[in-house]
Motif scaffolding. Structure first.
Motif, PDB file in Angstrom:
ATOM      1  N   ILE A 168      65.010  69.538  -6.033  1.00  0.00           N
ATOM      2  CA  ILE A 168      66.105  70.395  -5.562  1.00  0.00           C
ATOM      3  C   ILE A 168      67.337  69.561  -5.236  1.00  0.00           C
ATOM      4  N   ALA A 169      67.138  68.379  -4.645  1.00  0.00           N
ATOM      5  CA  ALA A 169      68.265  67.503  -4.332  1.00  0.00           C
ATOM      6  C   ALA A 169      69.018  67.128  -5.606  1.00  0.00           C
ATOM      7  N   TYR A 170      68.270  66.858  -6.677  1.00  0.00           N
ATOM      8  CA  TYR A 170      68.894  66.509  -7.960  1.00  0.00           C
ATOM      9  C   TYR A 170      69.722  67.688  -8.489  1.00  0.00           C
ATOM     10  N   LEU A 171      69.190  68.882  -8.366  1.00  0.00           N
ATOM     11  CA  LEU A 171      69.891  70.063  -8.861  1.00  0.00           C
ATOM     12  C   LEU A 171      71.163  70.326  -8.063  1.00  0.00           C
ATOM     13  N   ILE A 172      71.076  70.157  -6.738  1.00  0.00           N
ATOM     14  CA  ILE A 172      72.246  70.392  -5.887  1.00  0.00           C
ATOM     15  C   ILE A 172      73.313  69.335  -6.150  1.00  0.00           C
ATOM     16  N   LYS A 173      72.891  68.086  -6.171  1.00  0.00           N
ATOM     17  CA  LYS A 173      73.827  66.974  -6.349  1.00  0.00           C
ATOM     18  C   LYS A 173      74.594  67.096  -7.660  1.00  0.00           C
ATOM     19  N   ASN A 174      73.905  67.496  -8.718  1.00  0.00           N
ATOM     20  CA  ASN A 174      74.536  67.575 -10.040  1.00  0.00           C
ATOM     21  C   ASN A 174      75.069  68.968 -10.382  1.00  0.00           C
ATOM     22  N   LYS A 175      74.948  69.904  -9.438  1.00  0.00           N
ATOM     23  CA  LYS A 175      75.494  71.263  -9.602  1.00  0.00           C
ATOM     24  C   LYS A 175      75.036  71.880 -10.919  1.00  0.00           C
ATOM     25  N   LEU A 176      73.744  71.794 -11.168  1.00  0.00           N
ATOM     26  CA  LEU A 176      73.206  72.273 -12.429  1.00  0.00           C
ATOM     27  C   LEU A 176      72.931  73.775 -12.394  1.00  0.00           C
ATOM     28  N   GLU A 177      73.352  74.454 -13.428  1.00  0.00           N
ATOM     29  CA  GLU A 177      73.138  75.902 -13.522  1.00  0.00           C
ATOM     30  C   GLU A 177      71.735  76.182 -14.046  1.00  0.00           C
ATOM     31  N   ILE A 178      71.055  77.105 -13.395  1.00  0.00           N
ATOM     32  CA  ILE A 178      69.695  77.464 -13.768  1.00  0.00           C
ATOM     33  C   ILE A 178      69.663  78.947 -14.129  1.00  0.00           C
ATOM     34  N   PRO A 179      69.401  79.284 -15.366  1.00  0.00           N
ATOM     35  CA  PRO A 179      69.382  80.692 -15.769  1.00  0.00           C
ATOM     36  C   PRO A 179      68.387  81.509 -14.943  1.00  0.00           C
ATOM     37  N   ASN A 180      68.777  82.726 -14.615  1.00  0.00           N
ATOM     38  CA  ASN A 180      67.899  83.640 -13.886  1.00  0.00           C
ATOM     39  C   ASN A 180      67.399  83.029 -12.574  1.00  0.00           C
ATOM     40  N   LEU A 181      68.283  82.308 -11.902  1.00  0.00           N
ATOM     41  CA  LEU A 181      67.897  81.566 -10.699  1.00  0.00           C
ATOM     42  C   LEU A 181      67.335  82.473  -9.614  1.00  0.00           C
TER      43      LEU A 181
END
Length: 422
Positions: A384-397
């Motif tokens: 989750i830290a990686y996703l937040i830090k890199n502001k990655l979009e996740i379909p159907n989040l």
């Protein structure tokens, strides 16, 4: 004035690297300098005579660890790395034109300088708080020893401030069976920069069960002193008082950078640095609490290492300055917070879940996770830290946010290696 002193007492040889400060940033910088430059002269200067983790001081208060056990380097670190350590010294002056440092009894000439002098506790201008006896801060070993000694003979203690240092002090003091500990803070709930209201309440309830008395949203008018200036009571703005034998103040810090006054080193609530940890003066670098950023250990370590690389001429940048990460474990309850802990405005969505495993709250916007509070079950927080830090979009989040794990972002290469697929 410094030039005259310099001519009289300057060292026989210019020191290749001088590091000011022996905490996370300074120690890791010195170690990295030696790894990168085997033959250079390295001098480390510190106001302390021991190396220790300030993050662990509360464990010494509670007697769960000794001072020796919070030392985070090997016993012969300085000797093994051929580093000259000048202990118990404060920097009195810095002449960046002549490249000299003034100590109380010595003048040193440097080629490259790292300022990692940390920060000191800020004591607010509450009436009699600064001039009363038995008022302490939790920033160094001297204060630590005084707190331990006083706590062992006292009946009532007050901690002012409910940030990480204040809670550390509270937790340590709660281990004294005959000591009643009160926590006073102006915010609605403790750790309001790291947690949300629900996760904070978990700890608050645990502290109350342990015997702590909490005073949220409270403003102190003055400290009432005895005739001999010993602290007696804390008086609130509404006129009510609570008794105390000593006070621990944990209301923030101020960078230790007075000696840069008069130089061209830019200062704005801390020494200003770029992504190479360079200051606005040539050959001078800064790292750790003295730069006035989020004071977390991993970032200070990273800054110290990056500064060292650039000091020896190897280009390196702070690629990951993600500092909105906090992990803690009080009263046996683990918590990790990442990014923002509360929505900034109504364009953000919030979803939370509390079950037997623990509590999780996500803040997200446009299929991008912006924050997480995870308490109890802290698995997958690295992902989750990686996703937040890199502001990655996740379909159907929205429909899968609680089920995100490593497997969602790992794929197998043709050669059999695993790698991230994001």
């Amino acid at each position: 004035m410094l030039d005259k002193i310099f001519n009289m007492f300057k060292s026989k040889k210019t020191i290749d690297y001088v590091v000011l400060g022996a905490s996370a940033a300074g120690i890791n910088a010195a170690k990295t300098l030696r790894e990168l430059d085997k033959d250079a002269s390295i001098v480390l200067i510190s106001k302390d005579e021991k190396i220790y983790s300030r993050c662990m001081l509360h464990h010494v208060i509670s007697n769960h660890k000794t001072i020796e056990e919070i030392n985070f380097v090997e016993p012969n670190f300085m000797e093994d790395n051929n580093i000259k350590w000048i202990k118990n010294r404060n920097v009195k002056g810095l002449d960046t034109n002549s490249k000299i440092i003034e100590l109380e009894d010595q003048i040193l000439e440097y080629d490259k300088l790292l300022i990692a002098t940390g920060a000191s506790a800020f004591v607010p201008p509450i009436k009699h708080l600064r001039d009363g006896n038995f008022v302490y801060t939790l920033r160094n070993l001297d204060e630590l020893c005084k707190i331990k000694e006083k706590a062992s003979t006292s009946k009532k203690a007050v901690v002012i401030g409910a940030g990480l240092v204040g809670i550390d002090a509270l937790v340590g003091l709660l281990e004294y069976e005959n000591l009643e500990v009160s926590l006073i803070y102006t915010e609605e709930y403790i750790l309001n920069k790291q947690l949300d209201k629900y996760s904070a309440s978990t700890y608050e309830n645990k502290f109350i069960e342990k015997g702590a008395k909490l005073y949220p949203k409270s403003s102190i008018k003055e400290i009432v002193l005895e005739n001999n200036k010993d602290v007696k009571e804390v008086k609130f703005e509404d006129g009510t008082t609570i008794e105390c034998d000593f006070i621990v103040v944990a209301t923030g810090v101020s960078p230790n950078a007075d000696f840069v006054t008069g130089t061209n080193i830019e200062y704005n609530r801390g020494i200003v640095i770029n992504d190479r940890c360079e200051t606005t003066e040539d050959n001078i670098y800064a790292a750790g609490d003295v730069v006035g950023k989020n004071a977390i250990w991993p970032l200070a370590v990273k800054q110290g290492i990056v500064a060292a690389y650039n000091m020896v001429g190897k280009d390196k940048k702070i690629e990951d300055s993600f500092a909105f990460k906090n992990s803690m474990n009080f009263m046996g309850v683990a918590t990790v917070s990442l990014g923002i802990t509360n929505p900034v405005d109504d364009t953000y969505s919030v979803v939370s879940r509390c079950d037997v495993k623990g509590y999780k709250k996500f803040i997200y916007k446009d299929n991008v996770i912006c924050g997480l509070v995870s308490q109890g079950d802290i698995s997958y927080t690295g992902t989750i830290a990686y996703l937040i830090k890199n502001k990655l979009e996740i379909p159907n989040l929205e429909n899968r946010i609680f089920d995100i794990g490593y497997a969602d972002f790992i794929e197998l290469k043709e050669n059999g290696e695993f790698c991230y697929n994001i």
